[in-house]
Design a protein around this motif. Structure first.
Motif, PDB file in Angstrom:
ATOM      1  N   GLN A 115      41.780  56.437  15.674  1.00 19.15           N
ATOM      2  CA  GLN A 115      41.083  57.952  16.169  1.00 19.15           C
ATOM      3  C   GLN A 115      39.582  57.597  16.790  1.00 19.15           C
ATOM      4  O   GLN A 115      39.476  58.584  17.854  1.00 19.15           O
ATOM      5  CB  GLN A 115      40.067  58.105  14.693  1.00 19.15           C
ATOM      6  CG  GLN A 115      40.764  58.168  13.329  1.00 19.15           C
ATOM      7  CD  GLN A 115      39.866  58.106  12.464  1.00 19.15           C
ATOM      8  OE1 GLN A 115      38.861  57.908  12.588  1.00 19.15           O
ATOM      9  NE2 GLN A 115      40.215  58.636  11.105  1.00 19.15           N
ATOM     10  N   VAL A 116      39.622  56.211  17.533  1.00 20.25           N
ATOM     11  CA  VAL A 116      38.955  56.503  18.988  1.00 20.25           C
ATOM     12  C   VAL A 116      39.721  56.264  19.564  1.00 20.25           C
ATOM     13  O   VAL A 116      38.869  55.416  21.381  1.00 20.25           O
ATOM     14  CB  VAL A 116      38.003  55.233  19.232  1.00 20.25           C
ATOM     15  CG1 VAL A 116      36.838  55.446  18.322  1.00 20.25           C
ATOM     16  CG2 VAL A 116      38.531  53.664  18.993  1.00 20.25           C
ATOM     17  N   GLY A 117      40.801  56.287  19.917  1.00 18.58           N
ATOM     18  CA  GLY A 117      41.663  56.012  21.450  1.00 18.58           C
ATOM     19  C   GLY A 117      42.568  54.586  21.336  1.00 18.58           C
ATOM     20  O   GLY A 117      42.483  54.460  23.030  1.00 18.58           O
ATOM     21  N   LEU A 118      42.743  53.991  20.668  1.00 16.58           N
ATOM     22  CA  LEU A 118      43.045  51.905  21.165  1.00 16.58           C
ATOM     23  C   LEU A 118      43.411  51.591  20.224  1.00 16.58           C
ATOM     24  O   LEU A 118      43.894  50.898  20.175  1.00 16.58           O
ATOM     25  CB  LEU A 118      41.118  51.271  21.206  1.00 16.58           C
ATOM     26  CG  LEU A 118      39.879  51.641  21.616  1.00 16.58           C
ATOM     27  CD1 LEU A 118      38.896  50.853  21.409  1.00 16.58           C
ATOM     28  CD2 LEU A 118      40.264  51.327  23.695  1.00 16.58           C
ATOM     29  N   ASP A 119      44.519  52.765  20.536  1.00 14.51           N
ATOM     30  CA  ASP A 119      45.747  52.204  20.025  1.00 14.51           C
ATOM     31  C   ASP A 119      46.281  51.075  21.073  1.00 14.51           C
ATOM     32  O   ASP A 119      45.845  51.323  22.106  1.00 14.51           O
ATOM     33  CB  ASP A 119      46.872  53.208  20.181  1.00 14.51           C
ATOM     34  CG  ASP A 119      47.468  53.949  18.857  1.00 14.51           C
ATOM     35  OD1 ASP A 119      47.066  53.564  17.715  1.00 14.51           O
ATOM     36  OD2 ASP A 119      48.201  55.863  18.533  1.00 14.51           O
ATOM     37  N   GLY A 120      46.848  50.187  19.970  1.00 12.77           N
ATOM     38  CA  GLY A 120      47.611  48.558  20.648  1.00 12.77           C
ATOM     39  C   GLY A 120      46.588  48.109  20.828  1.00 12.77           C
ATOM     40  O   GLY A 120      46.846  47.113  21.918  1.00 12.77           O
ATOM     41  N   ARG A 121      45.464  48.094  20.711  1.00 14.64           N
ATOM     42  CA  ARG A 121      44.567  46.957  21.753  1.00 14.64           C
ATOM     43  C   ARG A 121      43.856  46.200  20.410  1.00 14.64           C
ATOM     44  O   ARG A 121      43.003  45.820  20.633  1.00 14.64           O
ATOM     45  CB  ARG A 121      43.388  48.009  22.677  1.00 14.64           C
ATOM     46  CG  ARG A 121      44.435  49.168  23.444  1.00 14.64           C
ATOM     47  CD  ARG A 121      45.032  48.654  24.240  1.00 14.64           C
ATOM     48  NE  ARG A 121      43.981  47.454  24.751  1.00 14.64           N
ATOM     49  CZ  ARG A 121      43.316  47.601  26.555  1.00 14.64           C
ATOM     50  NH1 ARG A 121      43.948  48.778  27.012  1.00 14.64           N
ATOM     51  NH2 ARG A 121      43.051  46.387  27.058  1.00 14.64           N
TER      52      ARG A 121
END
Lengths: 251, 216
Positions: free
Chosen positions: A134-140
């Motif tokens: 949701q906060v745009g940090l996919d895969g991190r």
């Protein structure tokens, strides 16, 4: 008592800092009511006491006199257990300096509050991954704070603040350590979260980008409330960010 | 809704272990001072143990070389007299141990005040914080104490071989040396705990903002 919509009520709060020889009066009597689901900005020059007020609202520090009510509960009356519970479940904190735990990965940072809240590890991880997306940090998720940029760290902090679905998010200068664009990203992220989830967002700031998204702006000056403006007043009175700046400077 | 704030023990262990592993170099510095202090203490004690062991073997030549090496022997009871000098050396080694370990642990807590403040903001109770540091200090104390005791014991043995010759192998008082090592290891762990307990309790009782305001 007053109507149920007041999620935060501050009444007659003062705060003095005893510096040995002199006593600095930072807050000189603040009365404030904040409605649920709003996006509130506390604005003021540095040294005006906005961070101190912010800390009082969040139960991070004790007022010298006066009372702070969260959901009409006087937080000075809470014992250590209940205060911890309040910080864990009711309030999410975002700081200027991000304050992520350096030894933990992004996902672990987000799941700590859930662990404290008694959520099982599996559920916490699942929810944590969802929040990261949701906060745009996919895969991190497996990156440590040192491996993330400032903006990304603040996104992790936003996700952490949302971990236990709090009623209030307190953000102390959330854009203070970020550049213009990254700051705007964080502000719109906060705004979206507030719209989607109905979270009350209270943010102490001197970043005028915040004015755009705020439902209400509380101006603090010398430890007192200078004025409280609703969104429509802001538009009419100032007609833009630049003017807002000038107006406040002139006053 | 139950007002529950929890940190399971297994999770505490995991967090403490992770903190040591990720901050490996920093933990190593803390542990190293522990190792050195414990090693010094064990070394001195092993030397004394060896001397007593050798004396009990009853050989005349050994008595002479012990006297030459600086040990005081009671001519009647035929035991090593703990002279003022001896007691002073043991006292000094203990002092090194105490100061070294407590200093290292104090520093390692102080530099993490901000982290403590943050954890409190996220809903940690005071005792969660103390527990995390206690587990961490115990792990460091046990590891550092073990390595230090081993190191000190080995060097102590080696040095007495060097002084009295390899013929002394037969007279090594194994039980006493093992006890010495165990005692030094426990002392190291205990001091590591003492060193961490005071600052951890102080830090955990701070208001979160105070803890976070500390300059890093």
């Amino acid at each position: 008592m007053s109507d149920k919509n007041n999620i935060v009520r501050v009444s007659g709060v003062t705060k003095n800092f005893d510096l040995g020889k002199i006593v600095v009066k930072v807050l000189k009597g603040i009365d404030l009511e904040i409605k649920a689901g709003k996006y509130i900005s506390i604005m003021g020059p540095s040294g005006s006491g906005k961070s101190t007020l912010f800390n009082m609202i969040g139960g991070l520090d004790k007022p010298t006199s006066g009372k702070v009510f969260i959901d009409e509960v006087d937080i000075a009356q809470l014992d250590a257990y209940e205060l911890a519970w309040l910080r864990c479940r009711k309030i999410g904190y975002i700081f200027q300096t991000f304050n992520l735990i350096p030894v933990m990965t992004a996902l672990e940072n987000i799941t700590i509050p859930m662990t404290f809240a008694g959520v099982s590890a599996d559920d916490a991880n699942k929810r944590g991954m969802k929040l990261l997306t949701q906060v745009g940090l996919d895969g991190r998720h497996s990156h440590r704070p040192s491996e993330l940029s400032g903006g990304q760290q603040q996104r992790v902090a936003v996700a952490r603040a949302l971990a236990n679905n709090p009623a209030i998010i307190l953000a102390d200068e959330p854009t203070g350590n970020l550049d213009q664009t990254t700051g705007e990203d964080i502000i719109s992220l906060l705004k979206n979260m507030s719209l989607d989830r109905g979270v009350t967002i209270i943010s102490a700031t001197h970043d005028y980008k915040m004015l755009n998204v705020s439902d209400q702006v509380i101006w603090i000056r010398d430890g007192r409330i200078d004025k409280i403006q609703d969104r429509h007043e802001l538009d009419i009175q100032t007609g833009g960010l630049g003017n807002a700046h000038e107006t406040s400077a002139r006053e | 809704m139950s007002r529950l704030v929890a940190l399971p023990l297994s999770k505490s262990f995991q967090m403490a272990y992770q903190s040591i592993r990720v901050r490996f170099f920093r933990s190593l510095v803390t542990t190293m001072s522990l190792v050195l202090a414990v090693a010094f203490l064990t070394f001195i004690q092993t030397g004394n143990d060896m001397a007593s062991g050798l004396l009990q073997s009853g050989e005349q030549s050994i008595e002479r070389s012990l006297t030459q090496a600086g040990y005081d022997i009671d001519p009647i009871t035929k035991t090593i007299v703990s002279s003022a000098k001896q007691r002073w050396i043991v006292f000094l080694s203990l002092l090194t141990c105490v100061v070294g370990i407590i200093n290292a642990q104090l520093m390692s807590v102080t530099e993490r005040f901000r982290e403590i403040g943050t954890l409190k903001c996220l809903g940690a109770l005071d005792r969660f914080i103390v527990r995390l540091f206690v587990i961490e200090a115990t792990l460091q104390g046990l590891a550092g104490g073990f390595i230090g005791a081993l190191l000190g014991g080995l060097i102590g043995l080696a040095s007495s071989f060097f002084t009295f010759g390899f013929s002394t192998v037969a007279f090594i008082p194994w039980t006493n040396i093992c006890l010495t090592m165990l005692y030094a290891m426990c002392l190291g762990t205990f001091l590591s705990l003492i060193g961490v307990l005071y600052p951890a309790i102080v830090a955990s009782r701070m208001q979160p903002v105070e803890a976070m305001r500390v300059e890093q």
